[in-house]
Design an enzyme around this catalytic site. Structure first.
Site, PDB file in Angstrom:
ATOM      1  N   GLY A  34       0.777  -1.145   0.029  1.00 39.02           N
ATOM      2  CA  GLY A  34       0.029   0.017   0.064  1.00 39.02           C
ATOM      3  C   GLY A  34       0.903   1.133   0.175  1.00 39.02           C
ATOM      4  O   GLY A  34       0.134   2.395  -0.249  1.00 39.02           O
ATOM      5  N   PRO A  42       7.360   7.087  -5.935  1.00 42.21           N
ATOM      6  CA  PRO A  42       7.362   7.897  -7.205  1.00 42.21           C
ATOM      7  C   PRO A  42       8.076   6.923  -8.410  1.00 42.21           C
ATOM      8  O   PRO A  42       8.816   5.954  -7.997  1.00 42.21           O
ATOM      9  CB  PRO A  42       8.382   8.751  -6.864  1.00 42.21           C
ATOM     10  CG  PRO A  42       8.043   9.269  -5.277  1.00 42.21           C
ATOM     11  CD  PRO A  42       7.689   7.786  -4.860  1.00 42.21           C
ATOM     12  N   LEU A 100       9.702   7.599 -11.074  1.00 43.23           N
ATOM     13  CA  LEU A 100      10.879   8.030 -11.547  1.00 43.23           C
ATOM     14  C   LEU A 100      11.826   8.615 -10.386  1.00 43.23           C
ATOM     15  O   LEU A 100      11.244   9.698  -9.685  1.00 43.23           O
ATOM     16  CB  LEU A 100      10.549   8.963 -12.819  1.00 43.23           C
ATOM     17  CG  LEU A 100      11.978   9.112 -13.680  1.00 43.23           C
ATOM     18  CD1 LEU A 100      11.676   9.384 -15.054  1.00 43.23           C
ATOM     19  CD2 LEU A 100      12.821  10.415 -12.983  1.00 43.23           C
ATOM     20  N   LEU A 128      16.013   9.775  -8.980  1.00 43.75           N
ATOM     21  CA  LEU A 128      17.487  10.047  -9.135  1.00 43.75           C
ATOM     22  C   LEU A 128      18.384   8.692  -8.709  1.00 43.75           C
ATOM     23  O   LEU A 128      18.135   8.622  -7.377  1.00 43.75           O
ATOM     24  CB  LEU A 128      17.740  11.200  -8.559  1.00 43.75           C
ATOM     25  CG  LEU A 128      19.539  11.696  -8.760  1.00 43.75           C
ATOM     26  CD1 LEU A 128      19.688  12.022 -10.206  1.00 43.75           C
ATOM     27  CD2 LEU A 128      19.910  12.419  -7.762  1.00 43.75           C
ATOM     28  N   GLY A 129      19.071   8.093  -9.299  1.00 41.27           N
ATOM     29  CA  GLY A 129      20.205   7.264  -8.784  1.00 41.27           C
ATOM     30  C   GLY A 129      21.319   7.935  -8.743  1.00 41.27           C
ATOM     31  O   GLY A 129      21.745   8.976  -9.549  1.00 41.27           O
ATOM     32  N   ASP A 135      17.773   7.334  -4.867  1.00 42.71           N
ATOM     33  CA  ASP A 135      17.996   5.807  -4.557  1.00 42.71           C
ATOM     34  C   ASP A 135      19.561   5.841  -4.461  1.00 42.71           C
ATOM     35  O   ASP A 135      20.253   6.149  -5.222  1.00 42.71           O
ATOM     36  CB  ASP A 135      17.823   4.840  -5.881  1.00 42.71           C
ATOM     37  CG  ASP A 135      18.266   3.492  -5.665  1.00 42.71           C
ATOM     38  OD1 ASP A 135      17.508   2.549  -5.266  1.00 42.71           O
ATOM     39  OD2 ASP A 135      19.338   3.356  -6.189  1.00 42.71           O
ATOM     40  N   TYR A 164      27.644   2.412  -2.399  1.00 45.23           N
ATOM     41  CA  TYR A 164      27.975   3.703  -3.151  1.00 45.23           C
ATOM     42  C   TYR A 164      28.921   4.726  -2.387  1.00 45.23           C
ATOM     43  O   TYR A 164      29.546   5.598  -3.164  1.00 45.23           O
ATOM     44  CB  TYR A 164      26.769   4.487  -3.644  1.00 45.23           C
ATOM     45  CG  TYR A 164      25.981   3.618  -4.351  1.00 45.23           C
ATOM     46  CD1 TYR A 164      26.105   2.393  -5.196  1.00 45.23           C
ATOM     47  CD2 TYR A 164      24.489   4.009  -4.865  1.00 45.23           C
ATOM     48  CE1 TYR A 164      25.367   1.607  -5.736  1.00 45.23           C
ATOM     49  CE2 TYR A 164      23.496   3.132  -5.553  1.00 45.23           C
ATOM     50  CZ  TYR A 164      24.025   2.120  -6.068  1.00 45.23           C
ATOM     51  OH  TYR A 164      23.291   1.350  -6.593  1.00 45.23           O
ATOM     52  N   LYS A 207      20.585   0.376   0.325  1.00 46.55           N
ATOM     53  CA  LYS A 207      20.586  -1.241   0.320  1.00 46.55           C
ATOM     54  C   LYS A 207      21.595  -1.778   1.057  1.00 46.55           C
ATOM     55  O   LYS A 207      22.714  -1.052   1.428  1.00 46.55           O
ATOM     56  CB  LYS A 207      21.057  -1.441  -1.324  1.00 46.55           C
ATOM     57  CG  LYS A 207      20.274  -0.963  -2.082  1.00 46.55           C
ATOM     58  CD  LYS A 207      20.928  -0.943  -3.793  1.00 46.55           C
ATOM     59  CE  LYS A 207      19.782  -0.089  -4.839  1.00 46.55           C
ATOM     60  NZ  LYS A 207      20.391   1.334  -4.886  1.00 46.55           N
ATOM     61  N   HIS A 239      21.035  -6.054  -1.764  1.00 37.34           N
ATOM     62  CA  HIS A 239      21.681  -5.613  -3.064  1.00 37.34           C
ATOM     63  C   HIS A 239      21.816  -6.438  -4.132  1.00 37.34           C
ATOM     64  O   HIS A 239      22.127  -6.229  -5.294  1.00 37.34           O
ATOM     65  CB  HIS A 239      23.203  -4.824  -2.552  1.00 37.34           C
ATOM     66  CG  HIS A 239      23.498  -3.885  -3.807  1.00 37.34           C
ATOM     67  ND1 HIS A 239      24.371  -2.483  -3.413  1.00 37.34           N
ATOM     68  CD2 HIS A 239      23.406  -3.579  -5.078  1.00 37.34           C
ATOM     69  CE1 HIS A 239      24.469  -1.870  -4.316  1.00 37.34           C
ATOM     70  NE2 HIS A 239      23.843  -2.459  -5.523  1.00 37.34           N
TER      71      HIS A 239
END
Length: 290
Positions: free
Chosen positions: A13, A17, A19, A21-22, A47, A52, A77, A110
């Site tokens: 539920g 969004p 789309l 930004l990575g 994201d 990273y 992640k 991941h």
């Protein structure tokens, strides 16, 4: 008022969004301004991942943007070296502290790591606890094929809300998308405009942005090839998360809500599939391979 992305409803539920930004391979010094720019342009999904190395900068960008925290959907992640029940709970705390947040919107495993299935399952069970405790609003996985998902779901209680995988017109993952949809899992696209093909240069890959079918549609609609490809994802109900640190590219990637592709045009891009992935094969990924 800035344009907003349409929302996808996850299987618990929660609305996400479509789309975002990575920030994969976004240097820390570039990540803060990229996040600020994206949020001020209307993005509401960011994201990142522990691996990273820029979670702190994502959090700083969120704070500097002036956008209310509750308006932004933040994903991170857990990395493979933190798989296992207790290790994942500690990793989550570390990520949350770096982000400077009290809760997370989406927490993902991941990689599936078939060679360490027990640890993978234990990590997902830890994610289930985080969900039950209200510390994460949704949980899911990355890079799982149907066999990986079935194996995981047989031993856990909660169907993943999201499966984030490499996906673009030259690697459409049709079978996987069908499986995800049948189980109420949203398919999220990393490398949505084919960046893995351009930067990782796996043998047999090609750049979808240079494909004639894509460039012809870009000319028809007065859009860039990247915008056409991102629109293709949205027509399929996918969640693309393109990466950029350049303000004009960030804005360009979000300028996809004022046109639509016809069904035959979507089918023409579907037909570009080569079946060749640009990134790592999830079946081969293990603790010593990345």
């Amino acid at each position: 008022m800035a344009t907003r992305s349409p929302l996808l409803t996850l299987n618990n539920g929660v609305r996400m969004p479509a789309l975002g930004l990575g920030v994969y391979q976004s240097a820390p010094e570039d990540t803060v301004p990229a996040v600020v720019t994206a949020l001020q342009d209307g993005y509401r999904l960011i994201d990142t991942a522990a691996a990273y190395g820029n979670e702190s900068e994502v959090g700083e960008g969120l704070r500097r943007s002036g956008v209310d925290r509750d308006e932004v959907f933040v994903t991170t992640k857990v990395w493979m070296t933190d798989y296992g029940y207790d290790a994942t709970l500690r990793a989550f705390d570390t990520s949350l502290a770096k982000l400077g947040l009290e809760r997370l919107d989406l927490y993902l495993l991941h990689w599936p790591v078939p060679s360490a299935q027990e640890q993978t399952v234990a990590s997902y069970r830890a994610a289930e606890k985080l969900l039950a405790d209200g510390r994460a609003r949704a949980i899911g996985v990355c890079n799982h094929n149907p066999a990986h998902l079935l194996s995981l779901m047989e031993r856990t209680d909660i169907v993943p809300a999201v499966n984030q995988v490499e996906l673009h017109p030259h690697f459409t993952q049709a079978e996987l998308r069908t499986f995800d949809a049948a189980h109420g899992i949203v398919t999220q696209s990393w490398s949505p405009i084919g960046g893995a093909n351009r930067y990782l240069a796996t043998e047999g890959t090609s750049d979808p942005l240079q494909d004639r079918a894509v460039t012809a549609l870009a000319a028809k609609y007065g859009k860039t090839p990247a915008q056409v490809v991102l629109r293709w994802h949205l027509e399929h109900g996918l969640s693309p998360i393109p990466k950029s640190v350049k303000p004009h590219r960030i804005a360009e990637n979000f300028g996809v809500f004022d046109f639509a592709l016809a069904p035959d045009e979507v089918a023409a891009l579907d037909a570009l599939d080569t079946g060749v992935r640009g990134g790592p094969d999830p079946e081969q990924v293990g603790l010593n391979t990345l």
